[in-house]
Scaffold this active site. Structure first.
Site, mmCIF file in Angstrom:
data_model
loop_
_atom_site.group_PDB
_atom_site.id
_atom_site.type_symbol
_atom_site.label_atom_id
_atom_site.label_comp_id
_atom_site.label_asym_id
_atom_site.label_seq_id
_atom_site.Cartn_x
_atom_site.Cartn_y
_atom_site.Cartn_z
ATOM 1 N N HIS A 85 0.930 -1.199 0.172
ATOM 2 C CA HIS A 85 0.034 -0.022 0.002
ATOM 3 C C HIS A 85 0.844 1.163 0.039
ATOM 4 C CE1 HIS A 85 -3.855 -2.144 1.776
ATOM 5 N NE2 HIS A 85 -3.401 -2.937 0.710
ATOM 6 N N GLU A 87 0.975 3.536 2.130
ATOM 7 C CA GLU A 87 1.427 3.994 3.306
ATOM 8 C C GLU A 87 2.689 3.298 3.637
ATOM 9 O OE1 GLU A 87 -3.043 4.949 3.779
ATOM 10 O OE2 GLU A 87 -1.636 3.094 2.748
#
Length: 195
Positions: A85, A87
């Site tokens: 992802h 993040e």
């Protein structure tokens, strides 16, 4: 079982952002406030969608004074890895650059993660263990769910837990702009890979 690409039983995993990130990111620029930092996270998400290199999520790690440490874009489909992802990519790159498994190590400045969308359950766990002291997000969990993305077990208590551990949290910075990237992804037929 052998690596599908090389046949090697001990595969080597290389994690990298798409090459276009080099063109987009101004590493020397100062990012003094939440709007400036979110502008970059959203630009990363938007370009990832536009170029077809991943999902509609971008993130960046900054020092508390606005220095850019790392960036990340959603690379799940492109890399065939559910953990990549935006993040987690940004956090991995920041820790690599700082030479530490925690961004809260002695001698390091305070760090913060800015994400174009509220983090999913996995990314919230990564936020907790990463050492960042602040989390800023744009689009909301509700915005992502409306597209069909499954954000996992994320509850108001999840954020309260992080705050109790000393992580400040700011939601809905430039939300409409961040949500528009999610909607564009869906309009372009982007794959919702975990819904």
């Amino acid at each position: 079982m052998a690596d599908a690409a090389t046949g090697d039983r001990y595969p080597r995993l290389v994690v990298a952002c798409p090459d276009w990130v080099r063109e987009l990111v101004d590493w020397d620029r100062d990012y003094p406030g939440d709007d400036d930092r979110m502008e970059l996270a959203i630009a990363l998400a938007r370009e990832n969608v536009r170029r077809g290199t991943g999902g509609p999520f971008g993130a960046a790690v900054f020092t508390h004074d606005g220095g850019l440490v790392s960036v990340g874009v959603n690379s799940v489909v492109r890399s065939g890895n559910c953990t990549l992802h935006g993040e987690t990519m940004a956090l991995m790159m920041a820790q690599y650059r700082q030479g530490s498994f925690t961004l809260d190590a002695a001698g390091l400045p305070s760090h913060e993660l800015v994400s174009s969308c509220d983090p999913c359950a996995m990314c919230l766990g990564a936020v907790l263990w990463s050492g960042v002291r602040r989390l800023v997000s744009g689009a909301t969990r509700t915005d992502a769910l409306a597209l069909g993305f499954d954000e996992g077990p994320v509850f108001p208590e999840s954020f309260r837990y992080l705050e109790a551990r000393g992580i400040a949290i700011v939601h809905e910075v430039r939300r409409a702009e961040a949500r528009a990237v999610l909607e564009d992804y869906l309009a372009r037929g982007g794959q919702v890979y975990n819904g």
